[in-house]
Design a protein around this motif. Sequence first.
Motif, PDB file in Angstrom:
ATOM      1  N   ARG A 288       1.581 -12.852  11.955  1.00  0.00           N
ATOM      2  CA  ARG A 288       0.602 -13.901  12.236  1.00  0.00           C
ATOM      3  C   ARG A 288      -0.391 -13.927  11.088  1.00  0.00           C
ATOM      4  NH1 ARG A 288      -3.864 -11.077  14.074  1.00  0.00           N
ATOM      5  NH2 ARG A 288      -3.377  -9.074  15.004  1.00  0.00           N
ATOM      6  N   GLY A 289      -1.022 -15.071  10.882  1.00  0.00           N
ATOM      7  CA  GLY A 289      -1.950 -15.179   9.764  1.00  0.00           C
ATOM      8  C   GLY A 289      -2.722 -16.473   9.791  1.00  0.00           C
TER       9      GLY A 289
ATOM     10  N   VAL B  31       8.186 -11.512   3.048  1.00  0.00           N
ATOM     11  CA  VAL B  31       7.418 -10.272   3.143  1.00  0.00           C
ATOM     12  C   VAL B  31       7.685  -9.469   1.875  1.00  0.00           C
ATOM     13  CG1 VAL B  31       7.097  -8.119   4.428  1.00  0.00           C
ATOM     14  CG2 VAL B  31       7.580 -10.253   5.659  1.00  0.00           C
ATOM     15  N   ARG B  32       6.625  -9.009   1.218  1.00  0.00           N
ATOM     16  CA  ARG B  32       6.790  -8.187   0.029  1.00  0.00           C
ATOM     17  C   ARG B  32       5.569  -7.322  -0.197  1.00  0.00           C
ATOM     18  NH1 ARG B  32       4.997 -13.222   0.014  1.00  0.00           N
ATOM     19  NH2 ARG B  32       4.599 -14.202  -1.941  1.00  0.00           N
ATOM     20  N   GLU B  33       5.792  -6.244  -0.941  1.00  0.00           N
ATOM     21  CA  GLU B  33       4.718  -5.341  -1.345  1.00  0.00           C
ATOM     22  C   GLU B  33       4.067  -5.914  -2.598  1.00  0.00           C
ATOM     23  OE1 GLU B  33       3.845  -2.529   0.391  1.00  0.00           O
ATOM     24  OE2 GLU B  33       5.360  -3.178   1.837  1.00  0.00           O
ATOM     25  N   ILE B  34       2.731  -5.943  -2.600  1.00  0.00           N
ATOM     26  CA  ILE B  34       2.036  -6.321  -3.826  1.00  0.00           C
ATOM     27  C   ILE B  34       0.978  -5.256  -4.110  1.00  0.00           C
ATOM     28  CG2 ILE B  34       2.505  -8.782  -3.529  1.00  0.00           C
ATOM     29  CD1 ILE B  34      -0.438  -9.151  -2.859  1.00  0.00           C
ATOM     30  N   SER B  35       0.638  -5.148  -5.404  1.00  0.00           N
ATOM     31  CA  SER B  35      -0.306  -4.109  -5.811  1.00  0.00           C
ATOM     32  C   SER B  35      -1.083  -4.574  -7.035  1.00  0.00           C
ATOM     33  CB  SER B  35       0.441  -2.806  -6.096  1.00  0.00           C
ATOM     34  OG  SER B  35       1.401  -3.002  -7.116  1.00  0.00           O
ATOM     35  N   ALA B  36      -1.972  -3.707  -7.509  1.00  0.00           N
ATOM     36  CA  ALA B  36      -2.855  -4.029  -8.631  1.00  0.00           C
ATOM     37  C   ALA B  36      -2.063  -4.644  -9.787  1.00  0.00           C
ATOM     38  CB  ALA B  36      -3.584  -2.776  -9.098  1.00  0.00           C
ATOM     39  N   GLY B  37      -2.577  -5.760 -10.284  1.00  0.00           N
ATOM     40  CA  GLY B  37      -1.939  -6.477 -11.379  1.00  0.00           C
ATOM     41  C   GLY B  37      -1.073  -7.636 -10.929  1.00  0.00           C
TER      42      GLY B  37
ATOM     43  N   SER C 233      -0.808 -13.632   5.261  1.00  0.00           N
ATOM     44  CA  SER C 233      -1.447 -12.547   5.995  1.00  0.00           C
ATOM     45  C   SER C 233      -1.069 -11.209   5.379  1.00  0.00           C
ATOM     46  CB  SER C 233      -0.973 -12.577   7.447  1.00  0.00           C
ATOM     47  OG  SER C 233      -1.545 -11.535   8.185  1.00  0.00           O
ATOM     48  N   TRP C 234      -1.971 -10.255   5.505  1.00  0.00           N
ATOM     49  CA  TRP C 234      -1.673  -8.868   5.141  1.00  0.00           C
ATOM     50  C   TRP C 234      -1.107  -8.190   6.385  1.00  0.00           C
ATOM     51  CZ3 TRP C 234      -1.826  -7.241   0.275  1.00  0.00           C
ATOM     52  CH2 TRP C 234      -2.572  -7.992  -0.637  1.00  0.00           C
ATOM     53  N   LEU C 235       0.172  -7.832   6.349  1.00  0.00           N
ATOM     54  CA  LEU C 235       0.803  -7.162   7.484  1.00  0.00           C
ATOM     55  C   LEU C 235       0.366  -5.706   7.566  1.00  0.00           C
ATOM     56  CD1 LEU C 235       4.459  -8.528   7.299  1.00  0.00           C
ATOM     57  CD2 LEU C 235       2.506  -9.434   8.577  1.00  0.00           C
ATOM     58  N   GLU C 236       0.340  -5.038   6.418  1.00  0.00           N
ATOM     59  CA  GLU C 236      -0.083  -3.646   6.370  1.00  0.00           C
ATOM     60  C   GLU C 236      -0.835  -3.377   5.075  1.00  0.00           C
ATOM     61  OE1 GLU C 236       2.694  -0.575   7.791  1.00  0.00           O
ATOM     62  OE2 GLU C 236       4.104  -2.237   8.040  1.00  0.00           O
ATOM     63  N   ILE C 237      -1.938  -2.655   5.208  1.00  0.00           N
ATOM     64  CA  ILE C 237      -2.716  -2.186   4.060  1.00  0.00           C
ATOM     65  C   ILE C 237      -2.865  -0.671   4.255  1.00  0.00           C
ATOM     66  CG2 ILE C 237      -4.900  -2.329   2.811  1.00  0.00           C
ATOM     67  CD1 ILE C 237      -5.222  -5.178   4.057  1.00  0.00           C
ATOM     68  N   PRO C 238      -2.082   0.118   3.517  1.00  0.00           N
ATOM     69  CA  PRO C 238      -2.122   1.563   3.725  1.00  0.00           C
ATOM     70  C   PRO C 238      -3.501   2.177   3.492  1.00  0.00           C
ATOM     71  CG  PRO C 238      -0.267   0.961   2.330  1.00  0.00           C
ATOM     72  CD  PRO C 238      -1.097  -0.264   2.523  1.00  0.00           C
TER      73      PRO C 238
ATOM     74  N   GLY D  85      -3.345  -2.337  -2.701  1.00  0.00           N
ATOM     75  CA  GLY D  85      -2.226  -3.213  -2.392  1.00  0.00           C
ATOM     76  C   GLY D  85      -1.845  -3.116  -0.936  1.00  0.00           C
ATOM     77  N   GLY D  86      -0.724  -3.749  -0.617  1.00  0.00           N
ATOM     78  CA  GLY D  86      -0.244  -3.742   0.752  1.00  0.00           C
ATOM     79  C   GLY D  86       0.956  -4.650   0.907  1.00  0.00           C
ATOM     80  N   THR D  87       1.297  -4.925   2.152  1.00  0.00           N
ATOM     81  CA  THR D  87       2.435  -5.772   2.481  1.00  0.00           C
ATOM     82  C   THR D  87       1.910  -7.158   2.839  1.00  0.00           C
ATOM     83  OG1 THR D  87       3.573  -3.840   3.369  1.00  0.00           O
ATOM     84  CG2 THR D  87       4.471  -5.998   3.951  1.00  0.00           C
ATOM     85  N   LEU D  88       2.321  -8.154   2.061  1.00  0.00           N
ATOM     86  CA  LEU D  88       1.844  -9.525   2.231  1.00  0.00           C
ATOM     87  C   LEU D  88       2.952 -10.387   2.820  1.00  0.00           C
ATOM     88  CD1 LEU D  88      -0.630 -11.413   1.575  1.00  0.00           C
ATOM     89  CD2 LEU D  88       0.623 -12.037  -0.502  1.00  0.00           C
TER      90      LEU D  88
END
Length: 181
Positions: A80-81, A132-138, A150-155, A97-100
Motif C-alpha cells: 500500500r502507498g 519491488v526493488r532494493e534501492i540505496s545511497a546513490g 511506498s517504502w515496504l521495508e526500511i531496515p 536505503g530500503g525496499t521500494l
Amino acid sequence: MQMKISILLTIMVVFFPAMGQGQVTLTSATDITREQVQVVLEGMGESIDRQLKVVDVGGDNVAVGILHRDSDNDTDGEHRGLVHMHISETYVVLEGGGTLLTGGEIMNRGEPSDGGIVIGPSFSAESRNGQVREISAGDIVVIPAGVLHSWLEIPDEVTYLSIRGDPDQVLPAGYVNPELD
C-alpha cells in the motif's frame, strides 16, 4: 554529500530544461545549498518530509524536498502507498536505503487529501503487481504523477531528496522553508 548535491543539480538541468519554454523568459536560477538542506533536515523533528523550496520555472513549478524515514515509516511489507495526482517525483537517495514499491494496479483507493505544500492532492491505495526493488545511497528513481509508491521495508534509515515536477502549479510557487530565512 557534495557529490550527491551535484547529482541533484545535474538531474534538474537534464530533466527540467524544457518545462515552460516559450512561456516566460527566465533570467535567474535558484540555489539550495548543502547547508540549507542540512538545516532543514536537522530541524525535521517527527516529520518525514519537508519542502525546501518551490520554484516557478516558467509556467511549471519545481519543488525540492528532503525526506528522512526509519523503520517506523515503512509499511511492514504491505503493498500500500500513496499516489500523487499532479506531482511527479525524482528520488535521489543520499544515505541508507530500503525496499521500494512503485506502480501496479491501484486498488482500494482512499479518499483524496489536499497534500498541502509538499505533494499536492494525493490518495492512499493498495498495489497489485507493482515493481519491488532494493534501492540505496546513490540510486535515483523517477516516479510519474499517478504512480503508487511506498517504502515496504526500511531496515535502518533512508534520507533522500525529492525533486517534484509540478506542471499544474498546485504547489505554492515562491515557497521557501521558514528555516531558510
